[in-house]
Design an enzyme around this catalytic site. Sequence first.
Site, short mmCIF file in Angstrom:
data_model
loop_
_atom_site.label_atom_id
_atom_site.label_comp_id
_atom_site.label_asym_id
_atom_site.label_seq_id
_atom_site.Cartn_x
_atom_site.Cartn_y
_atom_site.Cartn_z
N TYR A 1 80.65 -35.71 48.34
CA TYR A 1 81.48 -34.72 47.67
C TYR A 1 81.38 -33.38 48.37
O TYR A 1 80.32 -33.02 48.90
CB TYR A 1 81.03 -34.52 46.22
CG TYR A 1 81.20 -35.71 45.32
CD1 TYR A 1 82.39 -35.90 44.62
CD2 TYR A 1 80.18 -36.62 45.15
CE1 TYR A 1 82.55 -36.98 43.76
CE2 TYR A 1 80.33 -37.72 44.30
CZ TYR A 1 81.52 -37.88 43.61
OH TYR A 1 81.67 -38.96 42.79
N ASP B 1 87.38 -36.60 37.57
CA ASP B 1 87.87 -35.71 36.52
C ASP B 1 89.25 -35.16 36.90
O ASP B 1 89.58 -35.07 38.09
CB ASP B 1 86.91 -34.54 36.32
CG ASP B 1 85.60 -34.97 35.70
OD1 ASP B 1 85.57 -36.02 35.04
OD2 ASP B 1 84.59 -34.25 35.89
N ARG C 1 78.45 -31.92 38.60
CA ARG C 1 78.42 -30.78 37.66
C ARG C 1 77.02 -30.61 37.09
O ARG C 1 76.61 -29.49 36.76
CB ARG C 1 79.46 -30.96 36.56
CG ARG C 1 79.22 -32.13 35.62
CD ARG C 1 80.18 -32.13 34.46
NE ARG C 1 81.54 -32.43 34.86
CZ ARG C 1 82.60 -32.16 34.10
NH1 ARG C 1 82.45 -31.56 32.94
NH2 ARG C 1 83.81 -32.48 34.50
N ASP D 1 81.32 -26.97 33.90
CA ASP D 1 82.36 -26.67 34.88
C ASP D 1 83.15 -25.46 34.39
O ASP D 1 82.86 -24.87 33.34
CB ASP D 1 83.27 -27.87 35.14
CG ASP D 1 84.09 -28.29 33.93
OD1 ASP D 1 84.12 -27.56 32.92
OD2 ASP D 1 84.71 -29.38 33.99
#
Length: 335
Positions: free
Chosen positions: A75, A47, A191, A89
């Site tokens: 991550y 993103d 997310r 988010d």
Amino acid sequence: MSKKHAGEGPHGFLLLDKPAGLTSHDVVARVRYHLNTRKVGHAGTLDPAATGLLLLGVGYGTKLLTYAVGLDKTYEATIRLGHATVTDDAEGEQVGQAAPENELRAILDEYSSLEKAIADLTGDIAQVPSAVSAIKVNGVRSYARVRGGESVELAARPIRVDRFEIREARMTEGFLDVDCVVDCSSGTYIRALARDLGAALGVGGHLTALRRTRVGGFTVEAAQLIPERDAPRAAEDPSAALTLTPLGKAALSFLPLHAVSESEATALRHGQWIEASQASDPEAFPAAAIVPPTGELVAIVEPAPKKGLLKSASVIPRPPRTPLASPSPRATTRR
């Protein structure tokens, strides 16, 4: 301008450290300009707000992206507990009322409830992807439908979370921020983990920061910085050129080796099948057919319909022997 010979140009894999604010397509566009080639693609979108490791295939390297896109990933993320958002988010509008600060402090003080909720989101689980994902619904990206005002409900998908570890939890501006690291299978939406963690604790949650640090055996520490928009092309300033990982070396990072002779390499490139005693072993394929000791990648091979034979799933042509400028050591230095 004369047309390029087929296969002329750079070929390899690129590891780039994407900054916030750029889409994955923006990165591809910059690399195309920098290397003066249209043949650039990426394995796994990040993103715009996310940072970190982005794998790109250049030239014949694009043929390897199919095999790299399913690699597991790591991550580093920050999850804010206290309210949910439409997009899961920080960019989306808040959904419902924010949780009382004392309720969030109680979660931090107890801590066991936070650990249990995270443990329940670890292992083989079914995850409903974020509604603002790129998954298509009747031919239209889900995120496009959400941004158009539609309500989208996606079906749950099996994923695997090998590690969901808390690094730090703290109160920030009346909310509970949780820094964590996640090892997961391809197709996992961080997310969505933030959303589900908040839902499990009854306080709502969303993602506020995300950085991808690993894709398969590739790590962000080995990544290069993306050229600035006004940076000269590689041919204009070889000292600042991006360094490409050779195809053979890149392929062996996520595929097993199948060594072939020069005659077998020629056969594979002509669409012929070759003999292989281990062709019946499904764990050994697909594999990277490489000519030792040069390390030249010839093809991605898999078992042929006839027992004991291998065929090419994807052929890597031999590039024309055009001398290319070699970047200086400065090109690999992270600035």
